[in-house]
Design an enzyme around this catalytic site. Structure first.
Site, PDB file in Angstrom:
ATOM      1  N   LYS A  42       0.804  -1.239   0.000  1.00  0.00           N
ATOM      2  CA  LYS A  42       0.000   0.000   0.000  1.00  0.00           C
ATOM      3  C   LYS A  42       0.831   1.281   0.000  1.00  0.00           C
ATOM      4  CE  LYS A  42      -3.171  -1.220  -0.750  1.00  0.00           C
ATOM      5  NZ  LYS A  42      -3.317  -1.987  -2.032  1.00  0.00           N
ATOM      6  N   CYS A  43       2.076   1.173  -0.414  1.00  0.00           N
ATOM      7  CA  CYS A  43       2.942   2.357  -0.446  1.00  0.00           C
ATOM      8  C   CYS A  43       3.212   2.851  -1.865  1.00  0.00           C
ATOM      9  CB  CYS A  43       4.252   2.059   0.278  1.00  0.00           C
ATOM     10  SG  CYS A  43       4.029   1.894   2.052  1.00  0.00           S
ATOM     11  N   GLY A  44       2.543   2.280  -2.853  1.00  0.00           N
ATOM     12  CA  GLY A  44       2.767   2.746  -4.223  1.00  0.00           C
ATOM     13  C   GLY A  44       3.315   1.677  -5.154  1.00  0.00           C
ATOM     14  N   THR A  45       3.157   0.429  -4.778  1.00  0.00           N
ATOM     15  CA  THR A  45       3.641  -0.702  -5.573  1.00  0.00           C
ATOM     16  C   THR A  45       3.104  -0.664  -7.005  1.00  0.00           C
ATOM     17  OG1 THR A  45       3.236  -1.937  -3.531  1.00  0.00           O
ATOM     18  CG2 THR A  45       3.914  -3.216  -5.467  1.00  0.00           C
ATOM     19  N   THR A  46       1.796  -0.529  -7.114  1.00  0.00           N
ATOM     20  CA  THR A  46       1.137  -0.589  -8.414  1.00  0.00           C
ATOM     21  C   THR A  46       1.645   0.539  -9.317  1.00  0.00           C
ATOM     22  OG1 THR A  46      -0.790  -1.334  -7.151  1.00  0.00           O
ATOM     23  CG2 THR A  46      -1.142  -0.827  -9.482  1.00  0.00           C
ATOM     24  N   HIS A 106       7.209  -7.781  -1.782  1.00  0.00           N
ATOM     25  CA  HIS A 106       6.936  -7.014  -0.564  1.00  0.00           C
ATOM     26  C   HIS A 106       7.865  -7.454   0.572  1.00  0.00           C
ATOM     27  CE1 HIS A 106       3.571  -4.830  -2.032  1.00  0.00           C
ATOM     28  NE2 HIS A 106       2.703  -5.818  -2.038  1.00  0.00           N
ATOM     29  N   SER A 135      -4.689   3.223   3.715  1.00  0.00           N
ATOM     30  CA  SER A 135      -4.789   2.486   2.461  1.00  0.00           C
ATOM     31  C   SER A 135      -4.897   0.982   2.723  1.00  0.00           C
ATOM     32  CB  SER A 135      -3.566   2.798   1.589  1.00  0.00           C
ATOM     33  OG  SER A 135      -3.697   2.215   0.327  1.00  0.00           O
ATOM     34  N   GLY A 257      -5.362   7.744  -4.177  1.00  0.00           N
ATOM     35  CA  GLY A 257      -4.110   8.164  -4.800  1.00  0.00           C
ATOM     36  C   GLY A 257      -3.633   9.541  -4.383  1.00  0.00           C
TER      37      GLY A 257
END
Ligand code: A3P
Length: 290
Positions: A42-46, A106, A135, A257
């Site tokens: 939930k830190c911006g992986t995607t 992760h 998130s 976002g």
């Protein structure tokens, strides 16, 4: 804890991550031009996956092209989770990826197999833990509707959360990036929001495919922007699943976002407590949260 966790080499791993982690640690054979995208969930992986993929593939797939893979596929379907591939015994999929391979994990840096540490590059994205908690709660709720925000918050505070303690996760990559900046890159989600083009240039340089002055970084940034990605048919509710073991709905990876949504979910006291925990843990390491 909110999940079934096992203490594995100093970190709390969800029980179902353990088999893939063990095989990854034993069997992964890096190539020198591999780039592993790493993050705490939930830190911006995607977003990092999309940006790195669009950057690395920009000659084969011009970012503005209508048929770009990121317009047809969720970023998790473009860049595989390494440990999930090992968990499902699909190693051949990793072998078949064209070089330079992009993969993600992760796992904390300390749990990566030794050949990764010496043999390839790792780009990490970090985020304000308060926004990460918010998130994470929204994300986990998709699978566990009765999960309370308070319980999610408490497990982050006491460290018993997937791949936690979060501060040790962050510090493992921070220390690697300080010790060996050409092998480990440390990025902030908030910096990506503030200056996406500048950070994509850094990422490209790190990955060994720098943008020339004449090249259009903005096209990569636009392709991967939150609004663009969220609106794609492939990422709309009901479009299927992606991510770890392909169990989460694809739209669950695109919520708001933004930075600062924590203020809508926690009291000032909770925010101060989480900030204080992190301040204490990172003291003297040179790491500073935005
Ligand atoms: P929020 O839940 O705060 O909206 P991960 O990819 O590590 O699972 O992290 C998911 C978080 O990144 C979510 O945060 C999601 O909305 C946000 N996100 C996903 N794609 C993004 C993008 N292209 N730009 C900015 N944020 C993005």
């Amino acid at each position: 804890s909110i999940l079934e966790l096992r203490l594995y080499q100093g970190f709390w791993l969800p029980e179902h991550w353990v088999p893939g982690t063990i095989v990854f640690q034993r069997r992964f054979a890096p190539r020198p031009d591999d780039v592993i995208l790493a993050s705490y969930p939930k830190c911006g992986t995607t977003w990092l996956k999309a940006l790195a993929f669009a950057t690395a593939a920009r000659t084969a797939y011009p970012p503005a092209s209508a048929g770009h893979p990121l317009r047809r596929l969720n970023p998790h379907d473009c860049v595989p989770f390494i440990d999930d591939i090992f968990a499902t015994g699909e190693d051949a999929k990793l072998d078949a990826l064209p070089s330079p391979r992009l993969m993600n994990t992760h796992l904390p840096y300390a749990l990566l197999p030794a050949p990764v540490v010496t043999g390839c590059r790792v780009a990490y994205v970090c985020r304000d833990p308060k926004d990460m908690v918010v998130s994470l709660w929204h994300f986990l709720r998709r699978a566990k509707p009765d999960l309370s925000f308070a319980d999610t918050f408490e497990s982050v505070c006491d460290g018993t959360v997937a791949a936690g303690p979060v501060w040790d996760h962050v510090l493992s990559y921070w220390r690697a990036s300080v010790a060996c900046p050409d092998r480990a890159l440390f990025l902030w989600y908030e910096d990506l929001l503030h200056d996406p083009a500048g950070n994509v240039r850094r990422l490209a340089e790190f990955m060994g495919c720098p943008f020339s002055a004449a090249e259009d970084v903005a096209a990569v940034v636009d392709l991967c922007s939150f609004d663009e990605m969220k609106a794609l048919e492939v990422n709309r509710p009901g479009s299927g699943t992606a991510g770890r073991y392909r169990v989460m709905p694809r739209d669950a990876f695109f919520r708001k976002g933004v930075a600062g949504d924590w203020a809508n979910h926690m009291t000032p006291e909770m925010a101060a407590r989480l900030d204080e925990i992190f301040r204490e843990k990172i003291r003297g390491t040179g790491l500073a949260f935005p």
